[in-house]
Design a protein around this motif. Structure first.
Motif, PDB file in Angstrom:
ATOM      1  N   LYS A  76      10.044  -3.414  -5.086  1.00 15.26           N
ATOM      2  CA  LYS A  76       8.687  -3.393  -5.658  1.00 15.26           C
ATOM      3  C   LYS A  76       8.076  -4.789  -5.715  1.00 15.26           C
ATOM      4  O   LYS A  76       8.780  -5.771  -5.888  1.00 15.26           O
ATOM      5  N   CYS A  77       6.740  -4.837  -5.612  1.00 16.58           N
ATOM      6  CA  CYS A  77       6.001  -6.091  -5.766  1.00 16.58           C
ATOM      7  C   CYS A  77       6.016  -6.479  -7.248  1.00 16.58           C
ATOM      8  O   CYS A  77       5.715  -5.644  -8.102  1.00 16.58           O
ATOM      9  N   ILE A  78       6.352  -7.748  -7.539  1.00  8.27           N
ATOM     10  CA  ILE A  78       6.426  -8.144  -8.956  1.00  8.27           C
ATOM     11  C   ILE A  78       5.036  -8.370  -9.544  1.00  8.27           C
ATOM     12  O   ILE A  78       4.869  -8.484 -10.749  1.00  8.27           O
ATOM     13  N   ILE A  79       4.021  -8.459  -8.693  1.00  8.27           N
ATOM     14  CA  ILE A  79       2.662  -8.703  -9.192  1.00  8.27           C
ATOM     15  C   ILE A  79       1.941  -7.394  -9.514  1.00  8.27           C
ATOM     16  O   ILE A  79       1.329  -7.256 -10.556  1.00  8.27           O
ATOM     17  N   CYS A  80       2.010  -6.413  -8.602  1.00  9.14           N
ATOM     18  CA  CYS A  80       1.236  -5.186  -8.825  1.00  9.14           C
ATOM     19  C   CYS A  80       2.113  -3.925  -8.903  1.00  9.14           C
ATOM     20  O   CYS A  80       1.602  -2.834  -9.140  1.00  9.14           O
ATOM     21  N   GLY A  81       3.424  -4.078  -8.697  1.00  6.97           N
ATOM     22  CA  GLY A  81       4.316  -2.927  -8.821  1.00  6.97           C
ATOM     23  C   GLY A  81       4.269  -1.978  -7.629  1.00  6.97           C
ATOM     24  O   GLY A  81       4.832  -0.881  -7.684  1.00  6.97           O
TER      25      GLY A  81
HETATM   26 ZN    ZN Z   1       1.542  -6.461  -5.120  1.00  9.70          ZN
END
Ligand code: ZN
Length: 248
Positions: A76-81
């Motif tokens: 998963k992206c840690i910024i937007c999930g």
């Molecule tokens: Zn993201």
């Protein structure tokens, strides 16, 4: 990290602090790291001076950032999930960012390596046009193609790619990735990945690592173009192949 109000400067490497963090007992980690920093800075002869510490964990790799940001999956992206499924759609991602996690920065070194490995692994799979390698026949095809790609990188660019290195992960480091991206035609010939995509990725990585102010509008349109090109390749690999099976 510096502490130079008293005229003393100290640079503490993140790696050292991470080791201290890992070895410290849970629940007491912040204090142990703080004491470690203080022990490295000599302020004993200037007792009246103040010391201000701003600790920024900005040079971490993805797996460490995942733990610290409490993201429950390394995919998963840690910024937007966003999950890989969200990322590989044509419509793009429009999820609110978790601005708090900007504090981890972006390790441009790891960007070079991950972008390189992504294209390399697509290259391995191009003959079977599927991300999943199922069945002994497909496994043999991908394995043979991997061997050919590795041998050609060694012969044409003196690169040792994707070989495990005892204690250090793999032979794919920043230099391997940079040589790959600085030779887009050769890299494209060897992997079968579109030359234009390799070139666009190279510009993105170069801009990120440049340390210069970025024209965000131009950069955003470059990202958009690269993304669309990448998605087209993914669609050829995954969806067209899926359609082929459906039609069959
Ligand atoms: Zn993201």
């Amino acid at each position: 990290m510096t502490g130079n109000e008293a005229g003393h400067g100290a640079i503490v490497r993140n790696r050292d602090l991470i080791d201290v963090w890992i070895e410290a007992p849970r629940g007491n980690r912040k204090q142990v790291v703080y004491e470690k920093i203080l022990s490295l800075i000599d302020i004993t002869d200037e007792p009246s001076k103040h010391l201000k510490i701003d600790m920024m964990l900005t040079m971490l790799d993805g797996s460490v950032v995942n733990v610290l940001s409490e993201t429950n999956s390394t995919m998963k992206c840690i910024i937007c999930g966003a999950t890989p499924k969200d990322m590989n759609t044509l419509t793009g991602i429009n999820r609110p960012p978790n601005v708090d996690n900007y504090r981890f920065g972006l390790s441009t070194l790891h960007c070079w390596i991950r972008f390189f490995e992504c294209l390399l692994h697509i290259g391995y799979r191009l003959p079977i046009k599927s991300w999943q390698v199922r069945g002994p026949e497909n496994k043999a095809i991908v394995e043979a193609n991997k061997k050919r790609i590795e041998a050609e990188f060694r012969a044409k660019l003196s690169l040792i790619v994707d070989k495990p290195k005892p204690g250090y992960g793999s032979s794919n480091d920043g230099n391997t990735a940079r040589i790959f991206f600085h030779n887009p035609q050769t890299s494209s010939d060897i992997t079968g990945v579109d030359r234009e995509l390799i070139e666009k990725f190279a510009i993105i990585l170069g801009v990120l690592a440049s340390g210069c102010a970025i024209d965000l509008e131009k950069f955003a349109s470059l990202l958009e173009e690269a993304r669309n090109l990448y998605i087209i390749i993914i669609i050829i690999i995954i969806i067209i192949n899926g359609l082929y099976f459906v039609l069959k």
